[in-house]
Write a protein that holds these residues in place. Sequence first.
Motif, short mmCIF file in Angstrom:
data_model
loop_
_atom_site.label_atom_id
_atom_site.label_comp_id
_atom_site.label_asym_id
_atom_site.label_seq_id
_atom_site.Cartn_x
_atom_site.Cartn_y
_atom_site.Cartn_z
N PHE A 52 0.81 -1.22 0.00
CA PHE A 52 0.00 0.00 0.00
C PHE A 52 0.84 1.28 0.00
N THR A 53 2.12 1.14 -0.32
CA THR A 53 2.99 2.31 -0.45
C THR A 53 3.00 2.78 -1.91
N PRO A 54 3.48 3.99 -2.19
CA PRO A 54 3.49 4.50 -3.57
C PRO A 54 4.24 3.63 -4.56
N THR A 55 5.19 2.83 -4.08
CA THR A 55 5.94 1.96 -5.00
C THR A 55 5.43 0.52 -4.98
N GLY A 56 4.43 0.23 -4.16
CA GLY A 56 3.89 -1.13 -4.10
C GLY A 56 4.83 -2.14 -3.50
N GLY A 57 5.98 -1.70 -3.03
CA GLY A 57 6.96 -2.63 -2.47
C GLY A 57 7.75 -3.39 -3.51
N VAL A 58 7.51 -3.10 -4.79
CA VAL A 58 8.18 -3.87 -5.85
C VAL A 58 8.91 -2.98 -6.86
N MET A 59 8.62 -1.66 -6.86
CA MET A 59 9.22 -0.76 -7.84
C MET A 59 9.97 0.35 -7.12
N THR A 60 10.40 1.36 -7.88
CA THR A 60 11.16 2.48 -7.31
C THR A 60 10.44 3.79 -7.56
N GLY A 61 10.92 4.85 -6.90
CA GLY A 61 10.34 6.16 -7.11
C GLY A 61 10.50 6.66 -8.53
N VAL A 62 11.62 6.34 -9.14
CA VAL A 62 11.85 6.73 -10.54
C VAL A 62 10.85 6.03 -11.46
N SER A 63 10.60 4.76 -11.18
CA SER A 63 9.61 4.01 -11.97
C SER A 63 8.23 4.62 -11.82
N ALA A 64 7.90 5.06 -10.60
CA ALA A 64 6.60 5.68 -10.36
C ALA A 64 6.47 6.98 -11.16
N MET A 65 7.53 7.78 -11.16
CA MET A 65 7.52 9.03 -11.92
C MET A 65 7.36 8.76 -13.41
N ALA A 66 8.05 7.75 -13.91
CA ALA A 66 7.95 7.40 -15.33
C ALA A 66 6.53 6.98 -15.68
#
Length: 494
Positions: free
Chosen positions: A219-233
Amino acid sequence: MTNGIIVTCLLVSLLLVAWSAWHGYRKSVTSADYIVAGRSMPWWIVGGSLLASSTSGATFFGMVGDYNRMGFFTHWVILGIASSWIVICFLVGPRLRRFGGFTIPEYLAQRFDSPLLRPVFALITIAWMTILMATVVVQGGLIFHALWGWPYELSVSLMIIVICVYTITGGQTSVMYTDFVQLIIFVGAAVVLVPITINAAGGLGHVTASAEAMQPGFFTPTGGVMTGVSAMALFFIWFLGYLGHPGLLTRFYTVKSERDLYKTGVVLTLVYLPFLGSMSLVGASLRVMYPDAQDTEILWIRFAVEHAPALIVGILVATLAAAVLSTADTWLLTAASSVTHDVARHFRKTDFTDDQLKRWTRWSVAFLALACLPIALNRPAYIIEMMTIAYSIAGASGGIVIIMSLYWRRMTKAGAWSGLIFGATTAVLGRVMIATSDLPDWFDPILPTLVVTVLIVVAVSLSTKSSAEADRVFGTLLRKKPTGTHESSTGSGR
């Protein structure tokens, strides 16, 4: 009895679609009626149509499946789309409505006084929209395959036929009214099914605790599986992808007035986020109930068949069919209109009559439907992944060029061409690199692509001169009312 109820609900939904198609057919007297609904749509119809098209079967299949695997990382898709609606309805739509044309390639060609830009931009758009249309056909095939065990290939082929016949018959008027009806159907179904799904999984508290235990950071912004950069992309792919999506932008050619566009924007913003946000809880609930599922995109149908009353299952199936059609007709008609108006008209020595325009557009619908069939049959990736590929190309090429062209007078023809070619080419290469090489998880080539594309447009524009005609067209975008000088019927605007 259960199958009888399900089939009845599906037939009722399809009958509503058939009636709408016939209604649209009767109203489509001219090519303007067929392609831009006579520029007479009320704001609530336009808003409902846009919401239905952007929600689609991808919400019930792809979005739910993506939440199941990726957790709240998928929220960045929703946030990107919601942000784009604000920009589109308040900043982009009004200026396009003032232009008053038929297609986005037509606008760009006149904005930069570059006739060749029209077919080139159209062909790039048609290419990535074919991928999008294939994802919709996949959604339709999954309905019958998951529900009744029909061969997937047969299910996909049948859905192609239904989509093709429906879109050819009704045109834009049919598309928009049917989208509104379909929106009511699948919002109503979601209101019923979301709490049923959460309760069946043990309640909200149990779902959140269990999903977090199974995937820390779910339930975090990265889902525990990705990164902040991936989220921005992911955010910028969908944000700019929607800004570069002619299937959505051309809806603003259909609305009665600019003022109606602002009402549309308010409604879209208020409805979209809570509706799509509820899908995150469905994905988490299904993750808890089916922890070892192989195909996460059919889980909601599987759950409904196993846990919900037959009437609810029937409503869900009707909802999914409605959602698929509401998106397929939009994208298919937009791409087909571009084939006729932006590609065929450019290379044809004599102009089309009004009847020829309608006939060529309908033939283009059939051709494009067949073109997306091989992709749909192979189903090369998850639905959201396929859509992300398409929107990467749309955003890097169309999204950046369109928004800059509407607000920067100094942008030149050379700047538009350089941004379009570099953005599209680099976005494609970036997706190929992701698929074939071992790039680090935190890196997505789309981010440098977007930044460099903007810099190239600015640098090239500042080093070249804009034409007087391009300046004049930009001036029309600033006026309160359409000038009436652009293409509004059959023969002008070549």
